[in-house]
Design a protein around this motif. Structure first.
Motif, PDB file in Angstrom:
ATOM      1  N   TYR A  42      32.658  18.049  49.366  1.00 23.85           N
ATOM      2  CA  TYR A  42      32.073  16.709  49.303  1.00 23.85           C
ATOM      3  C   TYR A  42      33.066  15.552  49.152  1.00 23.85           C
ATOM      4  CZ  TYR A  42      27.707  19.235  48.835  1.00 23.85           C
ATOM      5  OH  TYR A  42      26.644  20.054  49.055  1.00 23.85           O
ATOM      6  N   MET A  43      34.322  15.851  48.874  1.00 20.80           N
ATOM      7  CA  MET A  43      35.308  14.773  48.707  1.00 20.80           C
ATOM      8  C   MET A  43      36.338  14.817  49.818  1.00 20.80           C
ATOM      9  SD  MET A  43      36.343  14.400  44.698  1.00 20.80           S
ATOM     10  CE  MET A  43      37.327  12.934  44.979  1.00 20.80           C
ATOM     11  N   GLU A  44      36.747  13.635  50.228  1.00 22.65           N
ATOM     12  CA  GLU A  44      37.873  13.537  51.151  1.00 22.65           C
ATOM     13  C   GLU A  44      39.151  13.767  50.346  1.00 22.65           C
ATOM     14  OE1 GLU A  44      37.793  13.068  54.452  1.00 22.65           O
ATOM     15  OE2 GLU A  44      35.606  13.052  54.391  1.00 22.65           O
ATOM     16  N   ILE A  45      40.116  14.392  50.944  1.00 18.03           N
ATOM     17  CA  ILE A  45      41.371  14.682  50.247  1.00 18.03           C
ATOM     18  C   ILE A  45      42.047  13.392  49.756  1.00 18.03           C
ATOM     19  CG2 ILE A  45      42.871  14.705  52.280  1.00 18.03           C
ATOM     20  CD1 ILE A  45      44.190  17.222  50.989  1.00 18.03           C
ATOM     21  N   ALA A  46      41.880  12.319  50.512  1.00 23.20           N
ATOM     22  CA  ALA A  46      42.490  11.039  50.142  1.00 23.20           C
ATOM     23  C   ALA A  46      41.848  10.421  48.903  1.00 23.20           C
ATOM     24  CB  ALA A  46      42.408  10.061  51.307  1.00 23.20           C
ATOM     25  N   ASP A  47      40.673  10.911  48.510  1.00 19.14           N
ATOM     26  CA  ASP A  47      39.970  10.361  47.348  1.00 19.14           C
ATOM     27  C   ASP A  47      40.262  11.110  46.050  1.00 19.14           C
ATOM     28  OD1 ASP A  47      38.763   8.438  48.957  1.00 19.14           O
ATOM     29  OD2 ASP A  47      37.057   9.745  49.403  1.00 19.14           O
TER      30      ASP A  47
END
Length: 79
Positions: A42-47
């Motif tokens: 559910y999360m982008e790696i950049a976040d």
């Protein structure tokens, strides 16, 4: 705190991200909901790193608010 002070000059990116994800999991304390798999899904790696920073700031705010409400022994003795 140990994570923030760690020397990361020779650390691998995968190791760094794994540690950051572990910090998010610990912060939420709901391992059945927030875990490495759910973060990956559910999360982008950049976040990931910005989330860890936000959580750290939130923990600081909560800590200082609780400290501000704690009785001050020095003030208590002068009353």
């Amino acid at each position: 705190m140990k994570s923030a002070d760690k020397d990361r000059e020779h650390e691998q990116l995968d190791d760094f991200l794994k540690e950051q994800i572990d910090l998010i999991v610990i912060a939420f304390g709901k391992h059945d909901v927030v875990n490495e798999d759910s973060i990956d899904e559910y999360m982008e790696i950049a976040d990931v790193v910005p989330m860890v920073r936000k959580l750290f700031k939130w923990i600081q705010v909560m800590t200082f608010e609780k400290l501000a409400k704690a009785p001050n022994a020095e003030t208590e003795t002068t009353k």
